[in-house]
Design an enzyme around this catalytic site. Structure first.
Site, mmCIF file in Angstrom:
data_model
loop_
_atom_site.group_PDB
_atom_site.id
_atom_site.type_symbol
_atom_site.label_atom_id
_atom_site.label_comp_id
_atom_site.label_asym_id
_atom_site.label_seq_id
_atom_site.Cartn_x
_atom_site.Cartn_y
_atom_site.Cartn_z
ATOM 1 N N GLU A 166 -29.268 51.846 19.047
ATOM 2 C CA GLU A 166 -30.430 51.372 19.802
ATOM 3 C C GLU A 166 -31.474 52.479 19.896
ATOM 4 O OE1 GLU A 166 -28.809 49.951 23.617
ATOM 5 O OE2 GLU A 166 -26.909 49.894 22.569
ATOM 6 N N HIS A 216 -30.745 45.094 20.086
ATOM 7 C CA HIS A 216 -29.343 45.317 20.448
ATOM 8 C C HIS A 216 -28.379 44.663 19.450
ATOM 9 C CE1 HIS A 216 -25.951 45.845 23.277
ATOM 10 N NE2 HIS A 216 -26.735 46.707 23.889
ATOM 11 N N HIS A 248 -30.645 47.081 30.909
ATOM 12 C CA HIS A 248 -31.279 46.185 29.927
ATOM 13 C C HIS A 248 -32.201 45.144 30.577
ATOM 14 C CE1 HIS A 248 -28.954 48.157 26.955
ATOM 15 N NE2 HIS A 248 -27.899 47.398 26.939
#
Ligand code: BGC
Length: 359
Positions: free
Chosen positions: A324, A187, A117
């Site tokens: 996602e 997210h 991420h």
């Protein structure tokens, strides 16, 4: 319509449109539509902090996990990425490195030996510039050349709009001045019973995908595209999430449950249905539509009751799930998969929609 008002975090109650209020030192933007749907977003991490939607009987609940104060977002233990935009590369890159145009790039590693991420200071941890438009808010961030190891100054924006069809439309755009890789996603953790409810295992999920990408123990794809048929990963017809969770399956063991990437069955590159989530008691439905080629379904396996959410309830194991939309993890090291490379002169341009309803 824009009105500048001061309001408590969860209790703004004025007309349809966009409001701006303080979220401690950061701003909080509140989008409202004609159906009493209300969405709060902060410029810290371009983070959705709350989504209030009606159930089948018209009762409103907040279906997004999150915190009440910006300090909690900044200091969150275990960094759950509640509601935020993740990037420059959402999801994992093996060993935090990739080769692009014969140059090797080394990224920050923040998930064992892998990159997750966007690294230590990903897009969830920065303050974005905000611009209020009619019924939408545009957040922009300039990620500098070398930030977290990525090449190129990346000018990125995400525009959140709320429609009267109860859709949150997220439109991402980016340009770069050097070849780079980009894969940004949202997210948000959903619990359609309302945040703080104990589990999402009773939710019914449909994923429009015939294949998924099996992973190794570090959750890096092995490179195989595996048929979902006759595996616990088959959500081609709607299935209760908990149904196969206890199956003896190495992939479920690696993910501690579902924490995998499905390769979507797409028709073309338009905004298409990727997933549908349904909670039978409330009747709430969430449809996820996207232009992206894949979807990570993360079942909240790392939630363990230590994080306490905005209404004072501890977020228990599997009490929220993420859907996602994205490119597959580790795509920069998989040249045979759809490319995540962005070059000068090109435009990154993706759209994802969270559409809420009841049945
Ligand atoms: C990943 C999980 C990770 C979580 C962090 C998800 O997108 O798939 O493996 O633990 O993000 O919140």
């Amino acid at each position: 319509m824009l009105s500048l008002v001061t309001c408590a975090l969860l209790t703004c109650n004025t007309a349809v449109g966009v409001e701006v209020s303080d979220f401690d030192s950061i701003k909080l933007y509140t989008l409202k539509n004609q159906n009493e749907m209300v969405v709060d977003i902060t410029n810290y991490g371009a983070t959705i902090t709350s989504i209030r939607v009606p159930d089948r009987a018209g009762n409103i609940a907040d279906v997004a996990l999150g915190y009440r104060s910006v300090e909690s977002y900044i200091n969150a233990i275990d960094r759950p990425y509640f509601g935020s935009v993740v990037g420059r590369y959402g999801n994992r890159i093996a060993k935090g490195s990739f080769i692009l145009d014969n140059n090797k790039y080394t990224l920050a590693t923040n998930d064992g030996q892998n990159h997750l991420h966007g690294g230590k200071m990903g897009f969830d941890k920065v303050v974005w510039k905000a611009e209020v438009l009619e019924d939408s808010v545009k957040f922009s961030y300039l990620a500098r050349d070398g930030e977290e190891g990525y090449p190129g100054n990346l000018a990125l924006s995400v525009t959140y709009s709320l429609t009267d069809d109860n859709e949150i439309v997220m439109h991402y755009e980016a340009t770069t001045d050097k070849p780079t890789v980009v894969n940004v996603t949202n997210h948000t953790y959903f619990n359609l019973s309302g945040e703080g409810a104990t589990t999402i295992n009773d939710h019914v999920l449909h994923i429009n995908a015939s294949k998924f990408t099996p992973v190794d123990a570090g959750l890096i794809p092995t490179g195989e595209l595996r048929d979902v048929a006759e595996t616990p990963f088959d959500f081609r017809t709607p299935k209760e999430i908990g149904r196969d969770l206890d199956a003896h399956d190495t992939q479920l063991k690696y993910g501690l449950g579902y924490d995998h990437n499905w390769v979507l069955d797409r028709i073309d590159d338009a905004v298409e249905l990727a997933a549908m989530l349904y909670e039978p008691n409330s009747g709430r439905v969430l449809e996820v539509l996207t232009t992206e080629p894949a979807l990570q379904f993360y079942g909240g396996n790392f939630l363990d009751g230590r994080l306490v959410g905005k209404s004072g309830k501890a977020y228990q194991h599997r009490s929220g799930l993420c859907l996602e939309t994205q490119h597959s993890p580790d795509s920069p090291n998989r040249p045979e998969w759809p490319s995540t490379v962005l070059r000068p002169g090109e435009k990154y341009n993706t759209t994802t929609v969270y559409r809420f309803g009841v049945k």
